[in-house]
Write an enzyme that holds these catalytic residues in place. Structure first.
Site, mmCIF file in Angstrom:
data_model
loop_
_atom_site.group_PDB
_atom_site.id
_atom_site.type_symbol
_atom_site.label_atom_id
_atom_site.label_comp_id
_atom_site.label_asym_id
_atom_site.label_seq_id
_atom_site.Cartn_x
_atom_site.Cartn_y
_atom_site.Cartn_z
ATOM 1 N N ASP A 58 62.310 58.359 44.006
ATOM 2 C CA ASP A 58 63.169 57.185 43.895
ATOM 3 C C ASP A 58 63.132 56.364 45.172
ATOM 4 O OD1 ASP A 58 65.108 55.449 42.737
ATOM 5 O OD2 ASP A 58 66.602 56.410 43.988
ATOM 6 N N ASP A 278 62.491 49.010 42.153
ATOM 7 C CA ASP A 278 63.095 50.328 42.183
ATOM 8 C C ASP A 278 62.380 51.296 41.241
ATOM 9 O OD1 ASP A 278 64.728 52.490 42.298
ATOM 10 O OD2 ASP A 278 66.556 51.441 41.727
#
Length: 534
Positions: A58, A278
């Site tokens: 992430d 993201d």
């Protein structure tokens, strides 16, 4: 600081990540496994003897944490259910951990509890990760990153093995709750630099074909064979300009967006917007008026579904050549409609995988990032981008080193003016115009399995949507972040403050949603990202 934001919808057990490839010069390549078309994992080894753990990668968070093998939320650890409690309450809902690569701290002779405070994340849907901070022997292939601080989740109620956060260290979850250590640390990318494995905290992210099962994360270098055309370097933008001096998120400037097919083309806006890139988000989130235009470009009869949280419409024909074009000034990235269509678990209507926000915030997740080759330079606050070239082998080669000053040989400094402040979305001309948007078209591909999204910018809505075509496959959402309100707060508490502007009913409440479950984020009050910035 900003509490990192995570949201995952896991529909099956995680797949064991591929082993790391060899280190090449001042770089490290980490293969990514695309799990259930939902998220990307990579593999680290912890302890002595080594234990292999698959972690969700992430770029929107900073902490690394692993699930403890003794986690009582695992159904396999709940034989004496009546004795299994958390925070004084009996555990009644469990997860299947059989396919997860959890970490047994008692099996490692080199494990060390740092005894510096609590590692804690809490979520409004009831999911959580709670434990302590530790160090141990940690390997990335043969590369030793031992001494890296990570969280051990003694209690975790989401069906993932853990997280590898590769964002800015000031996004670490070390403040804002009872027992927090209140001290930042060097996270995984920074440790790679500290140990001389890379010369600058920068990495190339290649997600490959969204239908594929492999990609890669290349620290310290760039692989030109994985992109087409030119690589442009853009400045990151600071979405918290009144609070911090430099960027706190991996955000850049979108100059405009439109759509086209063989019959028509339309510009939705050419107002500059800050967009978050993201890897922890599957879909996209965009301002309501933009999503409405996207939906109605596909079908005049598109309708917003309050229960599902998405626009629905008759499913497009298989040969529909519609693509959405994202303009970055010097570069255009096209995303085919087929990538954004959500196939329902029942009924005849399809959904559009772009979720509307009321605060005009943007998040470009995996469905966009798959079509772009991205280089994130956290030391020099810049993002380089090119059109991704899909390949059978998702691995990257360290053929071009990223220099300590951020220079990438062959990359071109972008000429487009960056975003500075929010402005009303307008259309003044066409993004297609005389610019060669056609040069960046990419082949379409389908995206027909469970996905998730989160929105994380300075104008955070406080609402997250975990999207799945089969509602029963959604596991509890993992999420925590801070918005502009919580950044300004100086309270320190483990009770959330909410910035929710609107919350649609959860599918668990209505029992009717065929696309989405909606979770409201916990927003922790704390002195935030202003810390650790000169």
């Amino acid at each position: 600081m900003i509490i990192a934001l995570m949201l995952y919808a896991a529909s099956a057990a995680l797949v064991r990540g591929a082993p790391f490839s060899k280190r090449n010069g001042n770089s490290l390549m980490m293969p990514l496994t695309h799990v259930d078309d939902s998220f990307y994992t990579t593999n680290l080894e912890f302890g002595n003897p080594l234990q292999s753990v698959d972690l969700v990668v992430d770029s929107g968070s900073a902490d690394t944490w692993v699930m403890s093998s003794s986690n009582p939320f695992c159904s396999s650890n709940s034989n004496t259910r009546s004795n299994q409690t958390y925070d004084g309450s009996r555990i009644t809902s469990t997860i299947d951990c059989q396919g997860l690569s959890t970490f047994n701290v008692n099996a490692s002779s080199s494990f060390r509890n740092l005894d510096i405070g609590r590692f804690y994340i809490n979520y409004t849907d009831g999911s959580l990760a709670d434990g302590y901070w530790a160090t141990d022997k940690v390997l990335a292939d043969s590369v030793d990153v031992s001494g890296m601080q990570f969280g051990v989740a003694e209690y975790a109620s989401a069906e993932i093995s853990g997280i590898l956060g590769i964002g800015f260290p000031r996004r670490e979850s070390v403040r804002g709750y009872t027992g927090a250590p209140n001290k930042f640390y060097d996270n995984f990318p920074q440790v790679l630099k500290d140990k001389g494995i890379i010369s600058t905290v920068a990495y190339s992210m290649y997600l490959n074909d969204p239908n594929g099962n492999s990609g890669s994360l290349l620290f310290g270098a760039v692989d030109p064979s994985k992109y087409s055309g030119k690589l442009y370097t853009f400045p990151m933008v600071n979405t918290y300009p009144n609070i911090v001096k430099v960027s706190a998120t991996l955000a850049m400037t979108l100059q405009g967006i439109g759509a086209r097919n063989k019959n028509q083309q339309q510009t939705f806006t050419n107002t500059k917007s800050a967009v978050l890139l993201d890897s922890g988000t599957s879909l996209m989130a965009a301002p309501q008026e933009i999503v409405a235009k996207m939906a109605h470009f596909i079908s005049e009869n598109a309708t917003y579904s309050e229960s599902d949280g998405v626009y629905t419409m008759e499913c497009p024909a298989d040969d529909d050549d519609t693509e959405f074009v994202f303009e970055f000034g010097d570069l255009f990235i096209s995303v085919p409609l087929s990538t954004l269509i959500l196939t329902p678990s029942s009924g005849s209507l399809c959904g559009l995988g772009v979720l509307p926000t009321e605060d005009e915030s943007w998040t470009l997740g995996d469905v966009f990032m798959s079509y772009a080759y991205l280089v994130f330079d956290l030391d020099n606050y810049q993002i380089s981008m090119a059109v991704a070239k899909f390949s059978k082998d998702g691995n990257q080669e360290a053929s071009v080193q990223i220099q300590s000053d951020g220079t990438i040989p062959g990359a071109i400094k972008a000429s487009a003016e960056p975003w500075t402040t929010n402005e009303p979305l307008t259309v003044s001309g066409s993004i297609f115009g005389n610019k060669k948007a056609n040069s960046t078209s990419v082949s379409s591909s389908s995206f027909t399995s469970s996905t998730r999204v989160r929105s994380d910018t300075a104008r955070e809505t406080g609402v997250m949507k975990a999207t799945s075509f089969k509602k029963s496959q959604i596991s509890p959402a993992l999420s925590h972040t801070a918005n502009s309100a919580s950044i300004l707060s100086t309270k320190s508490t483990d009770r959330p403050i909410s910035s929710v502007t609107s919350v649609a009913k959860s599918s668990s409440d209505t029992g009717k949603s065929v696309y989405t479950s909606i979770f409201t984020k916990y927003i922790y009050a704390a002195t935030t990202v202003a810390c650790n910035i000169s």
